[in-house]
Design an enzyme around this catalytic site. Structure first.
Site, PDB file in Angstrom:
ATOM      1  N   HIS A   1       0.825  -1.222   0.000  1.00 21.08           N
ATOM      2  CA  HIS A   1       0.000   0.000   0.000  1.00 21.08           C
ATOM      3  C   HIS A   1       0.852   1.261   0.000  1.00 21.08           C
ATOM      4  O   HIS A   1       0.312   2.355  -0.112  1.00 21.08           O
ATOM      5  CB  HIS A   1      -0.918  -0.011   1.227  1.00 21.08           C
ATOM      6  CG  HIS A   1      -1.962  -1.080   1.157  1.00 21.08           C
ATOM      7  ND1 HIS A   1      -3.296  -0.817   0.940  1.00 21.08           N
ATOM      8  CD2 HIS A   1      -1.872  -2.426   1.242  1.00 21.08           C
ATOM      9  CE1 HIS A   1      -3.973  -1.944   0.907  1.00 21.08           C
ATOM     10  NE2 HIS A   1      -3.134  -2.938   1.087  1.00 21.08           N
TER      11      HIS A   1
ATOM     12  N   ASP B   1       3.416   9.107  -0.933  1.00 23.09           N
ATOM     13  CA  ASP B   1       2.254   8.360  -0.459  1.00 23.09           C
ATOM     14  C   ASP B   1       1.929   7.246  -1.436  1.00 23.09           C
ATOM     15  O   ASP B   1       2.018   7.448  -2.647  1.00 23.09           O
ATOM     16  CB  ASP B   1       1.042   9.289  -0.330  1.00 23.09           C
ATOM     17  CG  ASP B   1       0.120   8.867   0.803  1.00 23.09           C
ATOM     18  OD1 ASP B   1       0.120   7.679   1.154  1.00 23.09           O
ATOM     19  OD2 ASP B   1      -0.588   9.734   1.336  1.00 23.09           O
TER      20      ASP B   1
HETATM   21  P1  ADP Z   1      -3.103   6.138   5.063  1.00 22.51           P
HETATM   22  O1  ADP Z   1      -3.413   4.767   4.569  1.00 22.51           O
HETATM   23  O2  ADP Z   1      -1.649   6.499   4.964  1.00 22.51           O
HETATM   24  O3  ADP Z   1      -3.631   6.413   6.423  1.00 22.51           O
HETATM   25  P2  ADP Z   1      -5.106   7.150   3.106  1.00 22.51           P
HETATM   26  O4  ADP Z   1      -5.417   8.519   2.646  1.00 22.51           O
HETATM   27  O5  ADP Z   1      -4.910   6.180   1.992  1.00 22.51           O
HETATM   28  O6  ADP Z   1      -3.835   7.211   4.078  1.00 22.51           O
HETATM   29  O7  ADP Z   1      -6.292   6.605   4.000  1.00 22.51           O
HETATM   30  C1  ADP Z   1      -6.712   7.258   5.164  1.00 22.51           C
HETATM   31  C2  ADP Z   1      -8.105   6.737   5.548  1.00 22.51           C
HETATM   32  O8  ADP Z   1      -8.360   7.058   6.908  1.00 22.51           O
HETATM   33  C3  ADP Z   1      -9.191   7.363   4.721  1.00 22.51           C
HETATM   34  O9  ADP Z   1     -10.188   6.399   4.455  1.00 22.51           O
HETATM   35  C4  ADP Z   1      -9.720   8.468   5.639  1.00 22.51           C
HETATM   36  O10 ADP Z   1     -11.062   8.784   5.420  1.00 22.51           O
HETATM   37  C5  ADP Z   1      -9.528   7.862   7.007  1.00 22.51           C
HETATM   38  N1  ADP Z   1      -9.306   8.924   8.015  1.00 22.51           N
HETATM   39  C6  ADP Z   1      -8.257   9.766   8.063  1.00 22.51           C
HETATM   40  N2  ADP Z   1      -8.378  10.619   9.095  1.00 22.51           N
HETATM   41  C7  ADP Z   1      -9.513  10.318   9.732  1.00 22.51           C
HETATM   42  C8  ADP Z   1     -10.204  10.832  10.873  1.00 22.51           C
HETATM   43  N3  ADP Z   1      -9.752  11.842  11.608  1.00 22.51           N
HETATM   44  N4  ADP Z   1     -11.360  10.258  11.224  1.00 22.51           N
HETATM   45  C9  ADP Z   1     -11.848   9.231  10.507  1.00 22.51           C
HETATM   46  N5  ADP Z   1     -11.255   8.700   9.427  1.00 22.51           N
HETATM   47  C10 ADP Z   1     -10.104   9.228   9.034  1.00 22.51           C
HETATM   48  O1  F6P Z   2      -1.587   2.509   4.186  1.00 23.20           O
HETATM   49  C1  F6P Z   2      -0.450   2.325   4.917  1.00 23.20           C
HETATM   50  C2  F6P Z   2      -0.748   1.960   6.357  1.00 23.20           C
HETATM   51  O2  F6P Z   2       0.398   1.589   7.028  1.00 23.20           O
HETATM   52  C3  F6P Z   2      -1.679   0.811   6.509  1.00 23.20           C
HETATM   53  O3  F6P Z   2      -1.013  -0.419   6.495  1.00 23.20           O
HETATM   54  C4  F6P Z   2      -2.326   1.120   7.797  1.00 23.20           C
HETATM   55  O4  F6P Z   2      -3.624   0.633   7.907  1.00 23.20           O
HETATM   56  C5  F6P Z   2      -2.356   2.634   7.823  1.00 23.20           C
HETATM   57  O5  F6P Z   2      -1.273   3.048   7.050  1.00 23.20           O
HETATM   58  C6  F6P Z   2      -2.337   3.152   9.248  1.00 23.20           C
HETATM   59  O6  F6P Z   2      -1.166   2.772   9.918  1.00 23.20           O
HETATM   60  P1  F6P Z   2      -1.162   2.012  11.324  1.00 23.20           P
HETATM   61  O7  F6P Z   2      -1.923   0.749  11.125  1.00 23.20           O
HETATM   62  O8  F6P Z   2       0.276   1.800  11.628  1.00 23.20           O
HETATM   63  O9  F6P Z   2      -1.845   2.927  12.282  1.00 23.20           O
END
Ligand code: ADP
Ligand code: F6P
Length: 462
Positions: free
Chosen positions: A154, A357
């Site tokens: 990812h 990212d």
């Molecule tokens: P990562 O996998 O690095 O966390 P992404 O943008 O791919 O980044 O995914 C983040 C996910 O977490 C999204 O589905 C987003 O809606 C959710 N998310 C991020 N911040 C919040 C928050 N404060 N409350 C609820 N959901 C959140």
């Molecule tokens: O998308 C990358 C990622 O590391 C996922 O594997 C994971 O769900 C998300 O970011 C949040 O990270 P963590 O599980 O370490 O809180």
């Protein structure tokens, strides 16, 4: 070959709480449609035994593998998040290597492999998620498991020079080669991994674009992950009233991220600061709402970024706020998903400006949540995986504070005709290439239904 059951492994499993993190949402949405077994880490305990503990049965089953407190420190906080994460996000300056961390990582990967080997029936498909389990397939093969094994990363992939900083760098190609299919977010990542594989002399490129190591064929292809776009659009359209205190006609700029140094939050705050310093005093008074729940807070680099952001937020409001206007609002808690969807829809501008990212699902959620007749503007970093698909966003270099400020100004003033045109180009990328498309595409290639060789040939590098 029968499709058998789908066994998915990821470090994190959904809890009762609102999960923040793209992977958990993606796997949940996927398994809700297919059924199967989802294996993830249990909360750390004093000691850890082998085997799985069933924690839920439903459309799909859930089970945990045990993790001791020591292993959690070495495998999760250490090797996964203080070594692999910074390395794969091109932050070799943040690496901290400790041999015990690697040993813990290898031990947990071996335990997960043993647990899968016990429950997998012939014909089951094993789908490993992310960088926490790069060695699981290697151990499974050593245990004699011949099932189809896929890996989806990812996060972005390191380039050859980054990899030099990893003491196990020379072994990584062999770990990857133990899978049948390695899925990546972008073509850029496929190129990076192709370069890495060439470091291992036992690996050869096949004429059809696939790879072979010691007689085992495997493929490396890109499958940009999607979201449940229609579901999210419906949630956004029927979101409850938002508890926002700001004038209805004032522009709302939104950022939603896990608090991570890869997300470019300090640079984003700086860009907003520059925008505020340059803005026309008689012009609109926007609110920039940054939602950034804390993550991995036991890792020093995450504590630093949190402190840094707090200082920047205070300084920006100190310089620009007025009695009746707080330009920057910084919220560090998880937000209910329906409210979040409503915020995306209400927002005039989204700032998605990571320095590196894998995909960034927030960018896709923002597009899905828009009112098609009055859409907002997505400002997107070139370095988000999503930028390969979402070319019609306002693409920016997140390191360039001045360009960020200009993009904010341009987005706030963008005429409806241009917003409609950009949104019309973005929408199909999010709605057609959704989570179901991603899952089907990956599994079709992994299970070989569409003709593995033919499919690989389509993607073969020149
Ligand atoms: P990562 O996998 O690095 O966390 P992404 O943008 O791919 O980044 O995914 C983040 C996910 O977490 C999204 O589905 C987003 O809606 C959710 N998310 C991020 N911040 C919040 C928050 N404060 N409350 C609820 N959901 C959140
Ligand atoms: O998308 C990358 C990622 O590391 C996922 O594997 C994971 O769900 C998300 O970011 C949040 O990270 P963590 O599980 O370490 O809180």
């Amino acid at each position: 070959m029968s499709d058998g059951r789908l066994i998915v492994v990821s470090n994190r499993l959904p809890k009762g709480d609102v999960p923040s993190g793209g992977l958990v949402f993606a796997v949940h949405e996927m398994l809700s449609q297919t059924g199967g077994l989802w294996i993830g880490a249990a909360d750390p305990t004093k000691t850890a035994e082998d085997g799985l503990t069933q924690i839920g049965k439903g459309v799909y089953d859930r089970a945990t593998f045990a993790l001791s407190e020591d292993e959690h420190r070495h495998y999760y906080l250490g090797y996964s998040n203080s070594m692999l994460w910074p390395l794969f996000h091109h932050r070799a300056d943040l690496l901290s290597f400790d041999q015990d961390d690697f040993d813990g990582y290898a031990r947990v990967n071996a335990r997960v492999a043993r647990a899968i080997a016990e429950v997998a029936a012939p014909g089951d498909t094993i789908w490993i998620q992310d960088y926490h389990f790069l060695m699981v397939a290697k151990y499974l093969r050593e245990l004699g498991v011949r099932n189809r094994i896929g890996l989806f990363l990812h996060i972005p992939c390191p380039n050859v020079s980054d990899l030099m900083a990893l003491p196990q760098g020379a072994d990584l190609p062999g770990w990857l080669a133990a899978h049948d299919l390695v899925g990546l977010q972008t073509q850029r990542d496929v190129s990076a991994v192709s370069d890495l594989l060439r470091l291992d002399r036992a690996i050869e490129r096949l004429p059809n674009g696939g790879w072979i190591r010691k007689g085992h064929r495997f493929a490396v292809l890109s499958f940009p992950i999607g979201i449940d776009a229609q579901g999210f659009a419906d949630t956004a359209a029927s979101a409850p009233e938002l508890p926002l205190r700001m004038p209805r006609d004032a522009p709302l700029i939104l950022g939603v991220d896990r608090l991570d140094y890869s997300k470019g939050l300090v640079q984003r705050f700086d860009g907003f600061d520059t925008y505020l310093a340059r803005r026309d005093a008689g012009g609109p008074r926007p609110t920039f709402l940054q939602i950034a729940p804390g993550s991995r807070e036991d890792v020093a680099a995450y504590q630093e970024i949190r402190d840094q952001l707090e200082r920047r937020a205070g300084a920006i409001n100190g310089a620009h706020a007025d009695l009746d206007w707080t330009p920057l609002r910084y919220v560090r808690r998880n937000i209910d998903r329906a409210i979040l969807a409503g915020l995306y829809r209400r927002a005039d501008v989204a700032l998605v400006t990571p320095l590196a990212d894998g995909m960034n699902l927030v960018a896709k959620e923002f597009v899905a949540a828009q009112d098609d007749e009055d859409p907002g503007v997505l400002i997107l970093s070139h370095f988000a995986g999503a930028a390969e698909q979402l070319r019609a966003a306002l693409l920016v270099n997140p390191f360039d504070t001045s360009a960020l400020a200009e993009a904010i100004d341009r987005a706030i003033h963008m005429p409806l005709a241009e917003r409609l045109e950009r949104h019309a180009a973005l929408r199909p990328m999010v709605f057609d290439q959704d989570i179901t498309w991603w899952r089907d595409n990956f599994l079709r290639h992994l299970r070989g239904h569409a003709g593995f060789d033919r499919a690989m040939a389509r993607f073969s590098a020149p």
